[in-house]
Design a protein around this motif. Structure first.
Motif, PDB file in Angstrom:
ATOM      1  N   ALA A 111      -4.020   3.262  -0.420  1.00 15.51           N
ATOM      2  CA  ALA A 111      -4.095   2.925  -1.850  1.00 15.51           C
ATOM      3  C   ALA A 111      -3.166   1.757  -2.162  1.00 15.51           C
ATOM      4  CB  ALA A 111      -3.712   4.139  -2.690  1.00 15.51           C
ATOM      5  N   TYR A 123      -1.406   5.579 -11.691  1.00 16.39           N
ATOM      6  CA  TYR A 123      -1.081   7.006 -11.682  1.00 16.39           C
ATOM      7  C   TYR A 123       0.332   7.254 -12.209  1.00 16.39           C
ATOM      8  CZ  TYR A 123      -5.262   8.307  -9.047  1.00 16.39           C
ATOM      9  OH  TYR A 123      -6.549   8.537  -8.655  1.00 16.39           O
ATOM     10  N   GLU A 176      -3.154   0.815  -7.898  1.00 19.01           N
ATOM     11  CA  GLU A 176      -3.657   2.170  -8.059  1.00 19.01           C
ATOM     12  C   GLU A 176      -2.505   3.137  -8.282  1.00 19.01           C
ATOM     13  OE1 GLU A 176      -6.996   3.242  -5.145  1.00 19.01           O
ATOM     14  OE2 GLU A 176      -6.138   1.393  -4.287  1.00 19.01           O
ATOM     15  N   ILE A 177      -1.449   2.966  -7.501  1.00 21.30           N
ATOM     16  CA  ILE A 177      -0.284   3.843  -7.612  1.00 21.30           C
ATOM     17  C   ILE A 177       0.375   3.681  -8.982  1.00 21.30           C
ATOM     18  CG2 ILE A 177       2.008   4.341  -6.658  1.00 21.30           C
ATOM     19  CD1 ILE A 177       0.741   3.251  -3.940  1.00 21.30           C
ATOM     20  N   VAL A 187       0.993  11.319  -1.383  1.00 20.58           N
ATOM     21  CA  VAL A 187       0.110  10.631  -0.453  1.00 20.58           C
ATOM     22  C   VAL A 187      -0.462  11.682   0.493  1.00 20.58           C
ATOM     23  CG1 VAL A 187      -0.090   8.782   1.249  1.00 20.58           C
ATOM     24  CG2 VAL A 187       1.566   8.567  -0.630  1.00 20.58           C
ATOM     25  N   VAL A 205       3.531  10.407  -7.248  1.00 19.36           N
ATOM     26  CA  VAL A 205       2.213  10.374  -6.620  1.00 19.36           C
ATOM     27  C   VAL A 205       2.399  10.891  -5.196  1.00 19.36           C
ATOM     28  CG1 VAL A 205       0.341   8.889  -5.820  1.00 19.36           C
ATOM     29  CG2 VAL A 205       1.454   8.406  -8.008  1.00 19.36           C
ATOM     30  N   ARG A 210       0.846  -1.190   0.000  1.00 15.87           N
ATOM     31  CA  ARG A 210       0.000   0.000   0.000  1.00 15.87           C
ATOM     32  C   ARG A 210       0.886   1.246   0.000  1.00 15.87           C
ATOM     33  NH1 ARG A 210      -4.986  -1.548  -0.031  1.00 15.87           N
ATOM     34  NH2 ARG A 210      -5.582  -3.500   0.943  1.00 15.87           N
ATOM     35  N   ALA A 211       0.273   2.382  -0.283  1.00 16.47           N
ATOM     36  CA  ALA A 211       1.016   3.646  -0.363  1.00 16.47           C
ATOM     37  C   ALA A 211       1.822   3.901   0.902  1.00 16.47           C
ATOM     38  CB  ALA A 211       0.049   4.802  -0.622  1.00 16.47           C
ATOM     39  N   THR A 270      -2.795  12.277  -6.487  1.00 15.93           N
ATOM     40  CA  THR A 270      -2.772  12.056  -5.046  1.00 15.93           C
ATOM     41  C   THR A 270      -3.546  10.785  -4.714  1.00 15.93           C
ATOM     42  OG1 THR A 270      -4.758  13.389  -4.644  1.00 15.93           O
ATOM     43  CG2 THR A 270      -2.636  14.524  -4.517  1.00 15.93           C
ATOM     44  N   VAL A 271      -3.084  10.101  -3.675  1.00 17.64           N
ATOM     45  CA  VAL A 271      -3.766   8.906  -3.166  1.00 17.64           C
ATOM     46  C   VAL A 271      -3.779   8.983  -1.649  1.00 17.64           C
ATOM     47  CG1 VAL A 271      -3.109   7.424  -5.117  1.00 17.64           C
ATOM     48  CG2 VAL A 271      -1.640   7.520  -3.087  1.00 17.64           C
ATOM     49  N   GLU A 272      -4.606   8.144  -1.050  1.00 19.07           N
ATOM     50  CA  GLU A 272      -4.625   8.026   0.406  1.00 19.07           C
ATOM     51  C   GLU A 272      -3.620   6.960   0.812  1.00 19.07           C
ATOM     52  OE1 GLU A 272      -8.612   7.470   1.779  1.00 19.07           O
ATOM     53  OE2 GLU A 272      -9.209   9.469   1.129  1.00 19.07           O
TER      54      GLU A 272
END
Length: 184
Positions: free
Chosen positions: A147, A155, A151-152, A164, A162, A65-66, A142-144
């Motif tokens: 993510a 982008y 998803e990353i 966060v 990206v 994840r991010a 931008t991601v949470e």
């Protein structure tokens, strides 16, 4: 990156105690497709294989994840900083780009290539004296923190980085180099 064989997929699925139907539901594909892939009857598209592998990783709690990939704390510049100051800061840190942030909110990115392009095409005498706000790219992704790597990656196919963001605050940055370093 080594792609899993049909036997690898079947073995991982069985180790996790998943049926073909369970895996199909998690990967959003059909059960017969899982059976055909595991039987070696069909070579799946890379995007399908990625969804299956991600579903297996999610089942074993190993999905990236991010928050696992991001660089934090973030090194950023202010929109009113000069291009010269920004370039020096990026050079000191070995960065090719820097996010432009005001009060935790991302406003854009500035990179060496942005500065170089403006220098080549501009009639301005000294691009280094301009504020970052006049040179930055406003298009940012931008991601949470939660993510997924997929998803990353989506982008990063269209952006250099990206950011966060959590609760309106920029908490990290992810680039292709971060993903490559984590995978290797």
């Amino acid at each position: 990156m080594d792609l899993p064989t049909p036997a690898d997929l079947r073995e991982r699925r069985n180790e996790l105690g998943l049926t073909q139907s369970d895996l199909a539901d998690r990967a959003d594909v059909s059960q017969p497709l899982i059976a055909r892939i595991e039987g070696g009857d069909v070579d799946p598209r890379l995007s399908t294989l990625r969804r299956i592998v991600n579903a297996l990783q999610e089942a074993e709690g190993a999905i990236l994840r991010a928050e696992d990939l991001m660089n934090s704390p973030i090194v950023s510049v202010q929109p009113d900083d000069s291009v010269h100051q920004t370039q020096e800061r990026m050079n000191e840190r070995g960065f090719s780009q820097a996010p432009v942030i005001r009060d935790g909110t991302p406003l854009g990115l500035i990179s060496h290539s942005d500065i170089r392009q403006l220098s080549d095409s501009s009639e301005a005498d000294n691009v280094g004296d301009l504020p970052v706000d006049e040179v930055k790219r406003e298009s940012i992704a931008t991601v949470e923190p939660g993510a997924t790597i997929d998803e990353i990656n989506d982008y990063l196919n269209h952006n250099d980085a990206v950011l966060v963001v959590e609760g309106g605050e920029t908490v990290g940055i992810i680039t292709e180099a971060d993903i490559a370093a984590h995978i290797s």
